[in-house]
Design an enzyme around this catalytic site. Structure first.
Site, PDB file in Angstrom:
ATOM      1  N   GLY A  53       0.788  -1.228   0.000  1.00 30.54           N
ATOM      2  CA  GLY A  53       0.000   0.000   0.000  1.00 30.54           C
ATOM      3  C   GLY A  53       0.818   1.276   0.000  1.00 30.54           C
ATOM      4  CG  HIS A  54       4.103   3.846   1.816  1.00 33.11           C
ATOM      5  ND1 HIS A  54       5.387   4.249   1.562  1.00 33.11           N
ATOM      6  CD2 HIS A  54       3.498   4.905   2.397  1.00 33.11           C
ATOM      7  CE1 HIS A  54       5.563   5.479   1.994  1.00 33.11           C
ATOM      8  NE2 HIS A  54       4.437   5.905   2.501  1.00 33.11           N
ATOM      9  CG  PHE A  55       2.918   5.380  -2.363  1.00 35.99           C
ATOM     10  CD1 PHE A  55       1.805   5.816  -1.677  1.00 35.99           C
ATOM     11  CD2 PHE A  55       4.147   5.925  -2.058  1.00 35.99           C
ATOM     12  CE1 PHE A  55       1.915   6.819  -0.717  1.00 35.99           C
ATOM     13  CE2 PHE A  55       4.262   6.921  -1.096  1.00 35.99           C
ATOM     14  CZ  PHE A  55       3.153   7.366  -0.420  1.00 35.99           C
ATOM     15  CB  ILE A  60       8.515   4.932  -1.289  1.00 35.01           C
ATOM     16  CG1 ILE A  60       8.663   5.324  -2.762  1.00 35.01           C
ATOM     17  CG2 ILE A  60       9.424   5.792  -0.415  1.00 35.01           C
ATOM     18  CD1 ILE A  60       8.202   6.729  -3.078  1.00 35.01           C
TER      19      ILE A  60
END
EC number: 4.2.1.59
Length: 151
Positions: A53-55, A60
């Site tokens: 989820g990041h990203f 990252i």
């Protein structure tokens, strides 16, 4: 088993830190001198759960996890400098100042955390930390930890 007294492998890190997967962010201690400094490594893998989820499409390492990795390195330095805690005692992350992020950390990077002891005052120990990838600074901060009995 460690052959060099200034290196710590994962088994020894697990004895010092209470963190476990997925929150253990120090893979190995490369070098340290009690009461002075510690250099540790975090191998950043795309398999880490937060990258979903990041990203999506542009993974990252979250900045707070870079800071947490540096805080864990300071915890190891504190344990190695002060010795074992008494039963019921813990080191707590007590504060952070002057945190700056210079560039992103991505899967495949090997992040080196360098932490140095600054001083202890009123039960708080202050450390200076820097995280590097390929010799370039990605993050720097001043961190404090406190030795305390569990509530």
């Amino acid at each position: 088993m460690t052959t060099d007294t200034h290196t710590l492998h994962i088994e020894e890190i697990l004895e010092l830190l209470p963190h476990r997967y997925p929150f253990l962010l120090v893979d190995r201690v490369l070098d340290f001198e009690e009461g002075r400094f510690l250099r540790a490594v975090k191998n950043v893998s795309v398999n880490e759960p937060f990258f979903q989820g990041h990203f999506p499409g542009k993974p990252i390492l979250p900045g707070v996890l870079i800071l947490e990795a540096m805080a864990q390195a300071t915890g190891i330095l504190a344990f190695k400098s002060v010795g074992k805690l008494e039963p019921g005692e813990l080191y707590y992350f007590a504060g952070i100042d002057e945190a700056r992020f210079k560039r992103p950390v991505v899967p495949g990077d090997q992040m080196i955390m360098e932490v140095t002891f600054e001083k202890t005052r009123r039960g708080l120990t202050r450390f200076k930390g820097v995280a590097l990838v390929d010799g370039k600074v990605v993050c720097e901060a001043t961190m404090m930890c406190a030795r305390s009995r569990e509530a």
